[in-house]
Design a protein around this motif. Structure first.
Motif, PDB file in Angstrom:
ATOM      1  N   TRP A 107      10.593  -2.719  -5.738  1.00  0.00           N
ATOM      2  CA  TRP A 107      10.404  -1.756  -4.646  1.00  0.00           C
ATOM      3  C   TRP A 107      11.765  -1.323  -4.126  1.00  0.00           C
ATOM      4  O   TRP A 107      12.790  -1.950  -4.402  1.00  0.00           O
ATOM      5  CB  TRP A 107       9.574  -2.371  -3.524  1.00  0.00           C
ATOM      6  CG  TRP A 107      10.204  -3.558  -2.840  1.00  0.00           C
ATOM      7  CD1 TRP A 107      11.035  -3.562  -1.753  1.00  0.00           C
ATOM      8  CD2 TRP A 107      10.052  -4.936  -3.211  1.00  0.00           C
ATOM      9  NE1 TRP A 107      11.405  -4.852  -1.424  1.00  0.00           N
ATOM     10  CE2 TRP A 107      10.822  -5.716  -2.306  1.00  0.00           C
ATOM     11  CE3 TRP A 107       9.343  -5.595  -4.220  1.00  0.00           C
ATOM     12  CZ2 TRP A 107      10.898  -7.090  -2.380  1.00  0.00           C
ATOM     13  CZ3 TRP A 107       9.432  -6.975  -4.303  1.00  0.00           C
ATOM     14  CH2 TRP A 107      10.189  -7.712  -3.388  1.00  0.00           C
ATOM     15  N   GLY A 155       5.298   3.481 -15.204  1.00  0.00           N
ATOM     16  CA  GLY A 155       3.987   3.762 -14.609  1.00  0.00           C
ATOM     17  C   GLY A 155       4.136   4.364 -13.226  1.00  0.00           C
ATOM     18  O   GLY A 155       5.067   5.133 -12.966  1.00  0.00           O
ATOM     19  N   SER A 156       3.252   3.964 -12.330  1.00  0.00           N
ATOM     20  CA  SER A 156       3.154   4.628 -11.039  1.00  0.00           C
ATOM     21  C   SER A 156       4.334   4.311 -10.124  1.00  0.00           C
ATOM     22  O   SER A 156       4.943   3.244 -10.196  1.00  0.00           O
ATOM     23  CB  SER A 156       1.849   4.236 -10.338  1.00  0.00           C
ATOM     24  OG  SER A 156       1.890   2.882  -9.957  1.00  0.00           O
ATOM     25  N   ILE A 157       4.651   5.280  -9.297  1.00  0.00           N
ATOM     26  CA  ILE A 157       5.573   5.113  -8.176  1.00  0.00           C
ATOM     27  C   ILE A 157       4.802   5.586  -6.955  1.00  0.00           C
ATOM     28  O   ILE A 157       4.296   6.703  -6.935  1.00  0.00           O
ATOM     29  CB  ILE A 157       6.847   5.959  -8.352  1.00  0.00           C
ATOM     30  CG1 ILE A 157       7.612   5.529  -9.607  1.00  0.00           C
ATOM     31  CG2 ILE A 157       7.744   5.848  -7.117  1.00  0.00           C
ATOM     32  CD1 ILE A 157       8.755   6.461  -9.975  1.00  0.00           C
ATOM     33  N   ARG A 158       4.674   4.728  -5.972  1.00  0.00           N
ATOM     34  CA  ARG A 158       3.847   5.098  -4.827  1.00  0.00           C
ATOM     35  C   ARG A 158       4.491   4.661  -3.527  1.00  0.00           C
ATOM     36  O   ARG A 158       5.214   3.664  -3.481  1.00  0.00           O
ATOM     37  CB  ARG A 158       2.446   4.482  -4.942  1.00  0.00           C
ATOM     38  CG  ARG A 158       2.434   2.966  -4.975  1.00  0.00           C
ATOM     39  CD  ARG A 158       1.070   2.408  -5.320  1.00  0.00           C
ATOM     40  NE  ARG A 158       1.006   0.955  -5.241  1.00  0.00           N
ATOM     41  CZ  ARG A 158       1.429   0.140  -6.191  1.00  0.00           C
ATOM     42  NH1 ARG A 158       1.931   0.637  -7.311  1.00  0.00           N
ATOM     43  NH2 ARG A 158       1.334  -1.177  -6.040  1.00  0.00           N
ATOM     44  N   GLN A 159       4.208   5.425  -2.484  1.00  0.00           N
ATOM     45  CA  GLN A 159       4.779   5.105  -1.185  1.00  0.00           C
ATOM     46  C   GLN A 159       3.920   4.059  -0.490  1.00  0.00           C
ATOM     47  O   GLN A 159       2.687   4.073  -0.569  1.00  0.00           O
ATOM     48  CB  GLN A 159       4.877   6.360  -0.315  1.00  0.00           C
ATOM     49  CG  GLN A 159       5.623   6.140   0.993  1.00  0.00           C
ATOM     50  CD  GLN A 159       5.976   7.441   1.702  1.00  0.00           C
ATOM     51  OE1 GLN A 159       5.880   8.522   1.123  1.00  0.00           O
ATOM     52  NE2 GLN A 159       6.409   7.341   2.957  1.00  0.00           N
ATOM     53  N   GLN A 160       4.608   3.134   0.191  1.00  0.00           N
ATOM     54  CA  GLN A 160       3.951   2.030   0.880  1.00  0.00           C
ATOM     55  C   GLN A 160       4.094   2.207   2.386  1.00  0.00           C
ATOM     56  O   GLN A 160       5.178   2.534   2.883  1.00  0.00           O
ATOM     57  CB  GLN A 160       4.592   0.702   0.455  1.00  0.00           C
ATOM     58  CG  GLN A 160       4.172  -0.509   1.255  1.00  0.00           C
ATOM     59  CD  GLN A 160       2.767  -0.980   0.934  1.00  0.00           C
ATOM     60  OE1 GLN A 160       2.225  -0.622  -0.110  1.00  0.00           O
ATOM     61  NE2 GLN A 160       2.178  -1.774   1.807  1.00  0.00           N
ATOM     62  N   ALA A 212      12.128   7.444  -7.887  1.00  0.00           N
ATOM     63  CA  ALA A 212      11.560   6.863  -6.674  1.00  0.00           C
ATOM     64  C   ALA A 212      12.489   7.063  -5.482  1.00  0.00           C
ATOM     65  O   ALA A 212      12.042   7.304  -4.356  1.00  0.00           O
ATOM     66  CB  ALA A 212      11.295   5.371  -6.890  1.00  0.00           C
ATOM     67  N   ASP A 227      13.165   5.834 -13.515  1.00  0.00           N
ATOM     68  CA  ASP A 227      12.098   5.610 -12.539  1.00  0.00           C
ATOM     69  C   ASP A 227      12.670   5.248 -11.172  1.00  0.00           C
ATOM     70  O   ASP A 227      12.173   5.697 -10.135  1.00  0.00           O
ATOM     71  CB  ASP A 227      11.161   4.503 -13.021  1.00  0.00           C
ATOM     72  CG  ASP A 227      10.249   4.949 -14.149  1.00  0.00           C
ATOM     73  OD1 ASP A 227      10.282   6.146 -14.499  1.00  0.00           O
ATOM     74  OD2 ASP A 227       9.514   4.104 -14.685  1.00  0.00           O
ATOM     75  N   GLU A 275       6.948   0.369 -10.308  1.00  0.00           N
ATOM     76  CA  GLU A 275       6.433  -0.513 -11.360  1.00  0.00           C
ATOM     77  C   GLU A 275       7.554  -0.795 -12.361  1.00  0.00           C
ATOM     78  O   GLU A 275       8.061   0.128 -13.008  1.00  0.00           O
ATOM     79  CB  GLU A 275       5.248   0.150 -12.071  1.00  0.00           C
ATOM     80  CG  GLU A 275       4.034   0.382 -11.184  1.00  0.00           C
ATOM     81  CD  GLU A 275       3.362  -0.912 -10.768  1.00  0.00           C
ATOM     82  OE1 GLU A 275       3.645  -1.964 -11.396  1.00  0.00           O
ATOM     83  OE2 GLU A 275       2.559  -0.890  -9.822  1.00  0.00           O
TER      84      GLU A 275
END
Length: 314
Positions: free
Chosen positions: A125, A23-28, A89, A85, A19
């Protein structure tokens, strides 16, 4: 059975959504879509990127890549990247990457797009993936290179020169096309990729762009020459993007007693050098074996040069 490392199963790419505003860091899941139809990265090529080398479990040249990522964002008016961030990530992605039994050296590309037209919010990303066998081959065997004009010119007084080189080089006219920026690593690489395709179709591996007899840069790399204890590279700015690998090399080599300098280079300079190299983040360094069909010499100290460049990247 003959051991064929290229046929070992390789990890799937690891993608992390970052982001841009915190905020969030997420795996795709790499098998599922992740970019919307109206994202400017797709519709306009409007964004920036950095590609980092992952070697022996660590991120190479991270500080320089981060600094250029921030500078590129500022030049394009994108949100300032929260580097903590992006680094977090990246480490999360590497943890997932190295959980695969055959994970090894990799590239990690950070992408920051202007984002969706419908929301006006930037998107970001990163992707960790294997280094191609072709890049490994070129590292080891070198490349045959053609020279060519870029097909367009970039005035060296445009905004961004001071960010890239510390000062503007030309006299600034009254209306200097302020929307044109240089020194940013943008997603607009279509012309560079077209140049590489043309080179490949005509029996070459790569391209060095020139302006008349003046040497500029490779399609995805920085030109570096060696002669005796001298390292030379074209002065960055205008139509030459500052190179992170070249900067790391010159800093390390200078500390080891090599004489390093950025200056205007001609094609005659390349032909007269002990050796010519293309340096970049993932391919690291590949020696130019032929230039416009003319064989270039293989230096007696090739192993020393390779070791120097590798150590410069840690």
């Amino acid at each position: 059975m003959v051991f064929e490392p290229d046929r070992l199963p390789v990890p799937a790419p690891v993608i992390m959504i970052v982001e841009p505003y915190g905020g969030s860091i997420r795996q795709q899941n790499p098998n599922l879509p992740m970019v919307f139809w109206d994202d400017a990265a797709l519709t306009r090529g409007d964004g920036i990127f950095e590609t980092l080398l992952i070697r022996e479990g660590r991120i190479c040249n991270l500080e320089r890549h981060g600094a250029r990522f921030k500078a590129s964002a500022a030049l394009l008016g994108l949100p300032e990247p929260i580097l903590a961030d992006w680094e977090k990530a990246t480490h999360m992605a590497l943890e997932a990457w190295f959980s695969h039994p055959h994970a090894g050296e990799a590239s990690c590309t950070w992408t920051l797009s202007r984002g969706r037209a419908s929301t006006g919010l930037a998107s970001g990303w990163l992707v960790v993936q294997p280094i191609s066998a072709e890049k490994i081959r070129q590292r080891e065997q070198g490349v045959s290179v053609m020279t060519s004009s870029r097909g367009y010119t970039v005035e060296d007084y445009l905004p961004g020169i001071d960010v890239a080189t510390g000062e503007a080089k030309g006299k600034i006219p009254k209306n200097p096309a302020p929307w044109m920026t240089v020194g940013a690593k943008t997603l607009a690489y279509a012309a560079n990729m077209a140049a590489l395709r043309y080179a490949n179709a005509n029996g070459f591996d790569d391209v060095i762009f020139t302006d008349g007899e003046r040497v500029l840069e490779g399609a995805t790399s920085t030109v570096v020459s060696f002669k005796g204890d001298k390292l030379r590279t074209p002065t960055p700015g205008g139509d030459i993007l500052p190179g992170t690998t070249q900067a790391a090399l010159f800093e390390y080599a200078s500390a080891k007693g090599w004489r390093c300098k950025a200056r205007e280079l001609s094609l005659d300079h390349l032909y007269g050098a002990d050796s010519v190299w293309l340096v970049s983040s993932v391919r690291i360094a590949t020696r130019v074996t032929k230039l416009d069909g003319q064989k270039l010499p293989k230096p007696n100290n090739e192993k020393e040069i390779r070791a120097l460049i590798n150590k410069a990247l840690g």
